[in-house]
Design an enzyme around this catalytic site. Structure first.
Site, mmCIF file in Angstrom:
data_model
loop_
_atom_site.group_PDB
_atom_site.id
_atom_site.type_symbol
_atom_site.label_atom_id
_atom_site.label_comp_id
_atom_site.label_asym_id
_atom_site.label_seq_id
_atom_site.Cartn_x
_atom_site.Cartn_y
_atom_site.Cartn_z
ATOM 1 N N GLU A 60 17.561 -30.870 -72.242
ATOM 2 C CA GLU A 60 17.677 -30.712 -73.680
ATOM 3 C C GLU A 60 17.202 -31.934 -74.461
ATOM 4 O O GLU A 60 16.541 -31.798 -75.495
ATOM 5 C CB GLU A 60 19.119 -30.377 -74.061
ATOM 6 C CG GLU A 60 19.564 -28.996 -73.638
ATOM 7 C CD GLU A 60 19.960 -28.869 -72.177
ATOM 8 O OE1 GLU A 60 19.896 -29.857 -71.411
ATOM 9 O OE2 GLU A 60 20.332 -27.738 -71.782
ATOM 10 N N HIS A 129 30.865 -24.170 -72.543
ATOM 11 C CA HIS A 129 29.904 -23.317 -73.225
ATOM 12 C C HIS A 129 30.436 -22.710 -74.517
ATOM 13 O O HIS A 129 29.730 -21.970 -75.169
ATOM 14 C CB HIS A 129 29.490 -22.168 -72.307
ATOM 15 C CG HIS A 129 28.772 -22.595 -71.080
ATOM 16 N ND1 HIS A 129 29.269 -23.521 -70.208
ATOM 17 C CD2 HIS A 129 27.582 -22.238 -70.577
ATOM 18 C CE1 HIS A 129 28.417 -23.694 -69.214
ATOM 19 N NE2 HIS A 129 27.384 -22.921 -69.414
#
Length: 154
Positions: A60, A129
């Site tokens: 990321e 998450h």
């Protein structure tokens, strides 16, 4: 009346803008060949091709940094994080580069980038998450936060 899912509304918005402006591209994990982890980018690879719908490695910070560089050259990236929790790995690129580069460069650069992804989405996805990150970015100059809650918002 037809029911429109949030992911469909997000896809429609991205498609509309990408048809209007060929400098916009989408990059992220599994956005191309898998059609997105939550199918937001479903069918976009077929319409826009590999140069505008780009699968990235699971890194990321790296692909968010690439988006900053692309925006500095006049492109308009959309960065999709598979989930917002993973985008904590790109916090520096989002806050110090996307948010503040306009100010730290004396206005020489703007970073017209959208960072999107699901947050707070899951009963089944676990703590890593499911968190919401808007508060982390709220105090960063140059960042605009939009949290869509309905297809109409999207």
């Amino acid at each position: 009346m037809a029911v429109l899912q949030l992911r469909e509304a997000l896809r429609r918005a991205m498609n509309e803008e990408m048809r209007r402006d060929d400098t916009i591209f989408l990059m992220g994990e599994e956005v191309a060949y898998y059609d997105g982890a939550y199918k937001v980018s479903q069918g976009m690879l077929a319409e826009f091709g590999e140069k505008r719908i780009i699968d990235t490695p699971i890194a990321e910070n790296s692909f968010t940094g690439m988006a900053v560089g692309a925006a500095m050259t006049g492109l308009r990236p959309i960065v999709e994080g598979m989930n917002m929790g993973f985008l904590l790995l790109a916090f520096n690129q989002i806050s110090n580069n996307m948010g503040m580069l306009r100010y730290t460069s004396g206005g020489n650069f703007t970073i017209p980038t959208v960072v999107r992804g699901p947050g707070g989405v899951g009963r089944q996805l676990g703590a890593e998450h499911s968190q919401r990150l808007e508060a982390y970015f709220h105090a960063v100059p140059g960042i605009k936060i939009v949290a869509c809650s309905t297809p109409t918002n999207a």
